[in-house]
Design a protein around this motif. Structure first.
Motif, PDB file in Angstrom:
ATOM      1  N   LYS A  85      -7.463   6.605   0.526  1.00 24.15           N
ATOM      2  CA  LYS A  85      -6.377   6.291  -0.410  1.00 24.15           C
ATOM      3  C   LYS A  85      -5.988   4.822  -0.310  1.00 24.15           C
ATOM      4  CE  LYS A  85      -1.486   6.612  -1.228  1.00 24.15           C
ATOM      5  NZ  LYS A  85      -0.160   6.954  -0.710  1.00 24.15           N
ATOM      6  N   PHE A  86      -5.756   4.340   0.920  1.00 24.20           N
ATOM      7  CA  PHE A  86      -5.287   2.961   1.098  1.00 24.20           C
ATOM      8  C   PHE A  86      -6.369   1.939   0.749  1.00 24.20           C
ATOM      9  CE2 PHE A  86      -2.394   5.143   4.245  1.00 24.20           C
ATOM     10  CZ  PHE A  86      -1.267   5.027   3.452  1.00 24.20           C
ATOM     11  N   LYS A  93      -8.192   2.030  -1.786  1.00 22.30           N
ATOM     12  CA  LYS A  93      -8.192   1.878  -3.244  1.00 22.30           C
ATOM     13  C   LYS A  93      -6.969   1.124  -3.764  1.00 22.30           C
ATOM     14  CE  LYS A  93     -10.686   6.257  -3.872  1.00 22.30           C
ATOM     15  NZ  LYS A  93     -10.600   7.634  -4.406  1.00 22.30           N
ATOM     16  N   THR A  94      -5.983   0.878  -2.909  1.00 28.68           N
ATOM     17  CA  THR A  94      -4.761   0.215  -3.372  1.00 28.68           C
ATOM     18  C   THR A  94      -4.904  -1.301  -3.291  1.00 28.68           C
ATOM     19  OG1 THR A  94      -3.736   0.210  -1.180  1.00 28.68           O
ATOM     20  CG2 THR A  94      -3.381   2.159  -2.540  1.00 28.68           C
ATOM     21  N   ASP A 126      -1.232  -2.352   3.528  1.00 28.75           N
ATOM     22  CA  ASP A 126      -1.230  -0.928   3.852  1.00 28.75           C
ATOM     23  C   ASP A 126      -2.561  -0.528   4.492  1.00 28.75           C
ATOM     24  OD1 ASP A 126      -3.036  -0.821   1.789  1.00 28.75           O
ATOM     25  OD2 ASP A 126      -1.717   0.232   0.395  1.00 28.75           O
ATOM     26  N   ALA A 141       7.026  -1.568  -4.907  1.00 23.68           N
ATOM     27  CA  ALA A 141       6.856  -0.124  -5.068  1.00 23.68           C
ATOM     28  C   ALA A 141       7.819   0.466  -6.082  1.00 23.68           C
ATOM     29  CB  ALA A 141       7.029   0.570  -3.713  1.00 23.68           C
TER      30      ALA A 141
END
Length: 536
Positions: free
Chosen positions: A222-223, A225-226, A231, A456
Motif C-alpha cells: 500500500k505505502f 503506491k502512495t 510513509d 491528508a
C-alpha cells in the motif's frame, strides 16, 4: 432491523453498567465529608498500588490509544509507532520527578501543579499562567475522547451528535457526584476489557487474514503506491528526526498534564508512585499491539466510513475492522472497551481542569477566603462546564485527524516544563525569566503549528506538529516535532531572561518550600498533621 443490533445491545449494557458503577463510587471508600478538593478531587489521597496503577493507566491510555494511533499507522505507517518508545522512555524520566511532586504537595496541601509553582517561585501571576496553560492544553485532550466514542457510534450506524451529548451528560452526572472515585473504580473494568479485546485481536485477526507475513506485505504494498515520501512500514531519512523528537517530546509532556498529576497525587505514599512507574510500562506492550491494528486494517481491505461532504473519517478504521472481522457480540465488547476507555480519562481530565480553575483562579482572584465546601462546589460546577466545552470542540471544530488535537495540546503543555518539572530540582530561574520563556516558547510553537499543513485532509494551517526544517531556511526534507523546538526556545529565553533580571537586580519571588519538603513520605508529621483540604 438495524444490522448492528447485537453490537448496540452489548455496547449499551456495558456502558450502562459502568455508569451505575460511577454513581455507586460515591459510596466506595466514602469519607465522612466528601465536600473538599482533598476528597472529591483527589480521592482522599489514599489510593494504594493497585488502584493507582489502574487509575493512572486508565488516565494515560485512552480512546486516543485505540482510535488515533492505529489510524496514524494506517495512514502513515511506521511513524505511528512513535507512541511505543515514548511510553517506555517516559517512566524513567518522571520516576524521581513525581516522587518529589507527591512529597511537596502532601506537605503543603497542593492540589494542582500551579499550586506548587505559586509556592516555589512566589508568583501568583506565574501560577495563573501555568493554570491557564493546563486548562487550554487539556480541552483538546478531552475532545479527543469524544472523537473515540463518535467513531464507535458511526461504526454501529449511529449518526449525529445527540448520542455523544447523552453519554457525556451521564459522565458529567456521576463525576459531579463521586469525583475521582468514579474513574478510579471504572478503570478496573476499562482495563480488563481492553486487555481481553487486544489479546483476542492479535490472535484471531492475523489467523483470519493469513498471518503476520501477509499483513506486513499488504502494508508495504500500500505505502509503495502512495506519493508521500515519509510513509512506509519502515522509517525513512525524512521522518527519523520527527520520530525521535516526537517520542522524546511527548514523553516530556505526558506527566505535565494536570490530569496525569491528579492520579499521582491521589496516591497514599511515595512507594506507590515508585512501584507504578516500574509497572506501568506493561501497558506499552498492549500499546504496540494496538498500533498494529492499523496494518491489520490495511491487510483486511478496511475502508474508513465516509461522512458528509465525501470525507473519509480515518478515526473509524479500528471500529470498522472489528465490525468486519469479529462476531457481532464481540464487536460490541470491543466497542464498549473503546467507549469506556474514553469515559475514564475524560472524567479525570475534567476534574483536573476544574481543580486548576478553583485553586488558581477562583480562590486566588475571586474568593480568597473560600471554604473547603465552596471550593468543592465550584470544582464540581466547572467540571460540568469543561465537559460542555469539550462537546463544543467536537461540534464546532473539524476533528478529522484526531491525533492532531492531542499533539497540539502537547506543544502547549510542554511550555510549563521549566516551571513545574525543573522547578522541583532548582530554584535558579527567576520568575520573570520563566514567564518570558513561556511566552516565547508558546509564540514559537503556535507560529510553527500555523505553518504546518496536513495534505491528508487539505488543511493549510494547524495540520499537525511535524514542522518542516525548510521553513527555517535549511535545505532538507526532514521535519521535527514542533513542541521540541518550542521548548528549546522557551529554555533559552528563560535562561537569558533570568540572567538579565539578576543583572538588573529585579526582585524575585520568595520560595515557600524547603529542601526537606521534597523527601517527605507517609507518616511524616508535616504530612500527618496537615489540614490538606484547607491549606493553600
Amino acid at each position: 432491523m438495524n444490522a448492528h443490533t447485537t453490537e448496540l445491545v452489548v455496547f449499551a449494557v456495558l456502558f450502562l453498567a459502568v455508569s451505575v458503577m460511577g454513581f455507586v463510587a460515591a459510596r466506595w471508600r466514602r469519607p465522612e465529608n466528601i465536600e473538599s478538593l482533598h476528597e472529591w478531587g483527589l480521592g482522599g489521597r489514599s489510593f494504594g498500588s493497585w488502584i493507582t496503577w489502574f487509575l493512572v493507566g486508565g488516565d494515560l491510555y485512552t480512546a486516543y490509544t485505540f482510535v488515533a494511533v492505529p489510524a496514524l499507522v494506517f495512514g502513515a505507517g511506521a511513524l505511528g509507532f512513535y507512541a511505543l518508545p515514548y511510553t517506555v522512555v517516559v517512566y524513567p524520566l518522571v520516576f524521581l520527578v513525581l516522587a518529589r511532586m507527591w512529597s511537596v504537595s502532601h506537605v503543603h496541601g497542593f492540589v494542582t501543579p500551579a499550586d506548587f509553582v505559586r509556592a516555589r517561585f512566589g508568583s501568583p501571576t506565574l501560577a495563573l499562567i501555568i493554570a491557564i496553560t493546563g486548562l487550554v492544553a487539556t480541552m483538546p485532550y478531552i475532545a479527543l475522547q469524544l472523537v473515540g466514542i463518535e467513531a464507535v457510534l458511526k461504526a454501529m450506524g449511529i449518526t449525529g451528535h445527540l448520542p455523544i451529548v447523552i453519554a457525556f451528560a451521564i459522565l458529567a452526572a456521576y463525576t459531579y457526584q463521586s469525583g475521582l472515585r468514579a474513574p478510579a473504580l471504572i478503570a478496573f473494568v476499562k482495563d480488563a476489557l481492553i486487555y481481553i479485546v487486544i489479546i483476542a485481536a492479535v490472535v484471531y485477526i492475523p489467523a483470519k487474514l493469513g498471518g503476520w507475513g501477509h499483513i506486513f506485505d499488504s502494508a508495504a504494498a500500500k505505502f509503495a503506491k502512495t506519493p508521500a515520501p515519509a510513509d512506509g512500514i519502515l522509517l525513512t531519512g525524512s521522518n527519523q528526526l520527527q520520530y525521535v523528537s516526537l517520542a522524546f517530546g511527548s514523553a516530556l509532556a505526558l506527566f505535565l498534564y494536570p490530569h496525569s498529576l491528579t492520579g499521582v497525587l491521589a496516591s497514599k505514599n511515595r512507594n506507590v508512585i515508585k512501584r507504578n512507574m516500574s509497572a506501568l510500562p506493561a501497558y506499552s506492550l498492549v500499546l504496540g499491539l494496538i498500533a498494529l491494528l492499523g496494518f491489520m486494517a490495511i491487510a483486511a481491505g478496511t475502508k474508513p466510513i465516509v461522512g458528509p461532504g465525501g470525507k473519509a473519517d480515518s478515526n473509524t478504521i479500528v471500529p470498522v475492522l472489528f465490525d468486519q472481522l469479529f462476531p457481532d457480540w464481540f464487536a460490541g465488547v470491543a466497542y464498549a472497551a473503546i467507549g469506556i476507555g474514553a469515559l475514564v480519562p475524560a472524567a479525570i481530565m475534567s476534574i483536573a481542569a476544574a481543580n486548576l480553575f478553583t485553586r488558581n483562579i477562583y480562590r486566588e482572584y475571586i474568593n480568597r477566603d473560600a471554604t473547603d465546601a465552596q471550593e468543592a462546589k465550584v470544582s464540581k460546577l466547572v467540571s460540568l462546564v469543561v465537559k460542555v466545552g469539550a462537546v463544543l470542540c467536537i461540534l464546532l471544530l473539524d476533528p478529522q485527524f484526531s491525533i492532531d488535537l492531542q499533539l497540539i495540546g502537547g506543544v502547549i503543555i510542554l511550555q510549563t516544563l521549566p516551571s513545574v518539572a525543573l522547578g522541583l530540582y532548582t530554584r535558579w530561574f527567576h520568575k520573570g525569566g520563566l514567564m518570558a520563556g513561556w511566552a516565547a516558547g508558546l509564540a514559537a510553537g503556535l507560529w510553527m503549528l500555523y505553518l504546518t499543513p496536513n495534505p491528508a485532509n487539505g488543511k493549510l494551517h494547524f495540520g499537525g506538529s511535524a514542522f518542516a526544517l525548510k521553513n527555517l531556511g535549511l535545505d532538507t526534507p526532514m521535519t521535527i516535532y514542533t513542541g521540541f523546538l518550542a521548548l528549546i526556545v522557551n529554555l533559552v529565553v528563560a535562561v537569558l531572561g533570568t540572567l538579565l533580571f539578576r543583572a538588573l537586580k529585579v526582585r524575585d519571588g520568595e520560595d515557600a518550600t524547603s529542601r526537606d519538603d521534597y523527601f517527605a513520605d507517609e507518616g511524616d508529621p508535616r504530612v500527618k498533621d496537615l489540614d490538606l483540604a484547607g491549606s493553600h
